[in-house]
Design a protein around this motif. Structure first.
Motif: not given
Length: 278
Positions: A152-167
């Motif tokens: 789900t999260a990866a599908g919401l990242v635009a091309p050239g963008g990134f996901l950042y997680l701090a957990e």
């Protein structure tokens, strides 16, 4: 935190968790933990390592999954994000976030908040993708299926963008609550953990009614592998020896963080990662 009971995933896990969070929203808005008066006056709740690792957000769109009352979300707008969108399954939390945005003069075109389960984010959000998908600090433990979350999260990242997680680091879930020095739980336990605890991390001694929660532990390798399988490229994985709340009774508060005593060997208490989409 007392020891959980274990059972197969209860059918009402989402409803129990939502009732718990809905009840705690007024406690969080009234207390010192989130310090909303300070936030309105300009206090930045984002952690220094997050600001350094995410980098300059000027001119970018940012989605915050499981945003709670939106203070972190709105802080990214203050740091220059052109548009921020927060998503949370608690309607009272989203209502607070919208009020905070309005009070800061940020209209829906600049800061928008959506009520939705995170697994339904793709159909609930106003845009199909964002330059940055940001999440964490106590979010993943509420989700039973980490692979579905990653997809789900990866599908919401635009091309050239990134996901950042701090957990929070999953190692902290297996240690004893007093000293944080003894392994007392199974790191690889995938079963739901059912708790019945009053109060909240932001108001520990407050009497509450909806105290039952269902949570899951997700080992670090499982999270990283799920994001890689979802098509993201892991840029870094960092571990941190600090926490944001008194997870163990032995913690000391120093330099704005909670830490183990200075004479104790350090262990990872949080982790952060960034994963890019080509």
């Amino acid at each position: 935190m007392s020891s959980p009971s274990h059972s197969r995933s209860p059918a009402d896990w989402r409803e129990s968790n939502r009732a718990n969070w809905d009840e705690r929203v007024p406690l969080h808005t009234a207390g010192d933990y989130y310090d909303l008066d300070g936030f309105r006056a300009g206090k930045d709740p984002l952690r220094p390592f997050e600001l350094a690792e995410v980098g300059d957000v000027t001119g970018k769109s940012l989605l915050h999954l499981q945003c709670h009352i939106g203070t972190d979300t709105l802080s990214w707008a203050r740091h220059g994000a052109t548009r921020v969108v927060g998503l949370d399954f608690s309607e009272p939390a989203v209502a607070v976030a919208r009020d905070l945005a309005a009070g800061l003069g940020l209209g829906p075109e600049r800061a928008e908040f959506v009520t939705s389960d995170v697994y339904d984010a793709a159909s609930a959000l106003p845009e199909p993708s964002y330059d940055i998908v940001y999440t964490g600090t106590g979010a993943l433990c509420w989700l039973p299926d980490i692979r579905r979350w990653a997809e789900t999260a990866a599908g919401l990242v635009a091309p050239g963008g990134f996901l950042y997680l701090a957990e929070f680091h999953p190692l902290t879930d297996v240690l004893d609550d007093e000293t944080g020095s003894r392994v007392v739980r199974d790191y690889f336990d995938r079963e739901p953990q059912v708790y019945d605890l009053p109060g909240t991390y932001a108001a520990e001694s407050t009497a509450t009614v909806h105290n039952r929660t269902v949570q899951w532990t997700h080992p670090l390798g499982e999270v990283v592998s799920a994001l890689a399988a979802a098509g993201l490229r892991i840029e870094f994985l960092h571990e941190h020896d600090v926490s944001l709340f008194r997870r163990f009774e032995a913690f000391e508060q120093r330099d704005g963080y909670f830490r183990l005593p200075a004479d104790r060997p350090r262990i990872p208490l949080m982790y952060s990662l960034r994963a890019a989409k080509a």
